[in-house]
Design a protein around this motif. Structure first.
Motif, short mmCIF file in Angstrom:
data_model
loop_
_atom_site.label_atom_id
_atom_site.label_comp_id
_atom_site.label_asym_id
_atom_site.label_seq_id
_atom_site.Cartn_x
_atom_site.Cartn_y
_atom_site.Cartn_z
N VAL A 40 0.96 -1.29 -0.17
CA VAL A 40 -0.10 -0.06 0.03
C VAL A 40 0.80 1.34 0.07
CG1 VAL A 40 -1.99 -1.02 1.17
CG2 VAL A 40 -0.33 -0.13 2.62
N SER A 98 -1.93 -7.20 8.82
CA SER A 98 -0.85 -5.95 8.59
C SER A 98 0.45 -6.72 9.07
CB SER A 98 -1.19 -4.74 9.46
OG SER A 98 -0.34 -3.94 9.47
N VAL A 142 -7.19 1.56 -1.51
CA VAL A 142 -7.86 0.67 -0.88
C VAL A 142 -9.22 0.43 -1.07
CG1 VAL A 142 -7.96 -0.72 1.32
CG2 VAL A 142 -5.55 0.21 0.52
N LYS A 143 -10.07 1.21 -0.65
CA LYS A 143 -11.60 1.15 -0.74
C LYS A 143 -12.23 0.76 -1.82
CE LYS A 143 -12.66 4.10 3.23
NZ LYS A 143 -13.69 5.09 3.80
N ARG A 153 0.59 2.43 7.52
CA ARG A 153 -0.51 2.41 6.69
C ARG A 153 -1.17 0.88 6.30
NH1 ARG A 153 3.20 5.26 2.39
NH2 ARG A 153 4.85 4.42 3.61
N SER A 154 -0.23 -0.03 6.51
CA SER A 154 -0.95 -1.27 6.11
C SER A 154 -2.17 -1.76 7.37
CB SER A 154 0.00 -2.44 6.20
OG SER A 154 0.71 -2.38 7.45
N CYS A 187 3.61 -1.94 4.41
CA CYS A 187 3.92 -0.62 3.94
C CYS A 187 5.37 -0.46 4.56
CB CYS A 187 2.99 0.41 4.36
SG CYS A 187 2.77 0.49 6.22
N PHE A 235 -1.40 -7.16 4.21
CA PHE A 235 -0.88 -5.85 3.65
C PHE A 235 0.49 -5.32 4.30
CE2 PHE A 235 -5.46 -5.85 3.32
CZ PHE A 235 -5.82 -5.11 2.11
N LEU A 255 -2.62 3.24 -0.64
CA LEU A 255 -3.56 3.25 0.74
C LEU A 255 -4.84 4.03 0.09
CD1 LEU A 255 -4.16 2.64 3.42
CD2 LEU A 255 -3.18 4.77 3.99
N GLN A 308 -4.12 0.58 8.70
CA GLN A 308 -5.11 1.45 8.32
C GLN A 308 -6.01 0.88 7.17
OE1 GLN A 308 -4.35 5.78 7.50
NE2 GLN A 308 -2.55 5.42 8.36
N ALA A 309 -4.97 0.22 6.20
CA ALA A 309 -5.69 -0.63 5.13
C ALA A 309 -6.76 -1.71 5.46
CB ALA A 309 -4.52 -1.20 4.25
N CYS A 310 -6.10 -2.22 6.63
CA CYS A 310 -6.86 -3.49 7.08
C CYS A 310 -8.29 -3.10 7.79
CB CYS A 310 -6.07 -4.50 8.15
SG CYS A 310 -4.85 -5.27 7.48
#
Length: 389
Positions: free
Chosen positions: A296, A358, A317-318, A339-340, A334, A332, A314, A342-344
């Motif tokens: 990400v 993450s 991701v949505k 950030r990974s 980073c 994920f 990132l 946050q992605a999860c």
């Protein structure tokens, strides 16, 4: 207490300022009444302090706990041979008062920390970041954002320098986390002692920090609004980059307060997200366990070093639901794990993240464990799924 009124001596001393339409008498009075905090009295802080003292700033705060070494002298222009071994903050104050006896100096001979930063920063109007480490830069940035303190940022390395003004009083202003969401690996961000720096470079950028400070005080419009200035002192190429706001920046999270500001090593981690240890990740590879790896980070970070997998920055991701392989775990990664995580969390909020992880510590931890990037990169297909054979 600094008087608001300029004395006759000051009218003579700052006559060349006062003759400028952009400053004038009222501007010089603003300069005299200003309270400026300089964090770090090194290569950047020395020229910034020197020129602000010369300009007639009424109060300068200095934060510095280091001692002068001989290797400082080629760039830290407030110090000389006789100062080696002295505390920087005391030597700097002595030199500044020789130049501007009317100057009020507030000394903080400490390292800026979570415990003392709020009390120190809240006392001043404008903050100048002259530090040389990422931990301090993130802490200063986050607190200035929450406390609505304009922040003059600069960074130097070898022959290159950067300059920006972060002013969270305005919603359209970007900040340090829009540029660098998380701290890069140490091997990609050595300090001056490790990488070296040409001595005049901090002088140039420290002076530019002082210039931006005076412009802020006197309400002079800045060409840096929404931009990052980068300069190569070898080619003298100077470029201004437009900076886009990162709406995933945790400082813009609704309800974010001073209490949410934490050290970078634990910044904004969502504790409900499953964290995958690097040792477990490596064992999955060894056992050829099927999972989907997703990077990400930005394009620029990926060009420096990549461990492969599907690339989904990132901010995208949505919209990646069509790329998710629901039958296998998602991992994920980073730079540091922020950030990974946050992605999860984003996937969980969409009801898609029950089998997501993450990578704890991210690229920095993989590098710390001397993991060879190419050995991992070639083991994933175009969808980021581990190749079984």
């Amino acid at each position: 207490m600094v008087s608001n009124k300029l004395t006759n001596d000051e009218l003579k001393r700052y006559a060349r300022h006062i003759s400028l339409n952009e400053i004038g008498l009222s501007g010089q009075q603003k300069i005299k009444n200003a309270r400026i905090l300089i964090i770090g009295v090194g290569g950047l802080g020395c020229p910034a302090a020197l020129y602000l003292a010369a300009a007639g700033i009424g109060t300068i705060g200095l934060v510095e706990n280091d001692v002068i070494e001989e290797s400082n002298l080629h760039r830290q222009i407030l110090f000389g041979n006789l100062d080696v071994g002295r505390k920087k903050i005391h030597a700097a104050a002595d030199k500044l008062l020789l130049l501007a006896p009317q100057l009020n100096i507030e000394k903080f001979p400490v390292r800026l920390t979570q415990e003392n930063a709020v009390e120190i920063i809240s006392k001043f109007d404008i903050v100048i970041d002259s530090t040389d480490n990422f931990e301090a830069k993130y802490l200063i940035n986050d607190l200035c954002h929450v406390l609505l303190k304009p922040l003059i940022y600069a960074s130097i390395n070898q022959f290159d320098g950067q300059l920006a003004v972060f002013d969270s009083r305005f919603e359209t202003s970007f900040n340090y986390r829009d540029l660098f969401p998380s701290k890069p690996p140490h091997v990609l961000s050595p300090n001056c002692a490790e990488a070296g720096v040409i001595g005049v470079l901090p002088g140039l950028f420290g002076c530019m920090q002082a210039n931006e400070t005076i412009k802020l005080i006197c309400d002079i419009p800045s060409g840096l609004s929404g931009k990052l200035l980068c300069m190569d002192s070898i080619t003298l190429e100077t470029r201004l980059f437009n900076v886009k706001l990162d709406y995933l920046n945790p400082l813009r999270r609704p309800g974010f307060t001073l209490h949410d500001v934490t050290e970078e090593k634990s910044n904004f981690i969502n504790t409900s997200v499953q964290q995958l240890e690097v040792t477990t990740f490596l064992s999955w590879l060894k056992l050829k366990k099927q999972f989907q790896l997703i990077d990400v980070r930005s394009d620029e970070e990926r060009q420096v070093i990549s461990y492969g997998g599907l690339h989904v920055p990132l901010i995208n991701v949505k919209g990646m639901s069509v790329s998710i392989r629901s039958e296998v775990p998602l991992v994920f990664y980073c730079a540091s794990g922020n950030r990974s995580t946050q992605a999860c969390a984003m996937l969980e909020s969409m009801g898609l993240g029950k089998n997501s992880y993450s990578l704890k510590g991210g690229v920095m931890e993989l590098m710390r464990q001397n993991t060879e990037a190419t050995q991992i990169f070639r083991r994933f297909d175009q969808h980021g799924v581990l190749i079984a054979t």
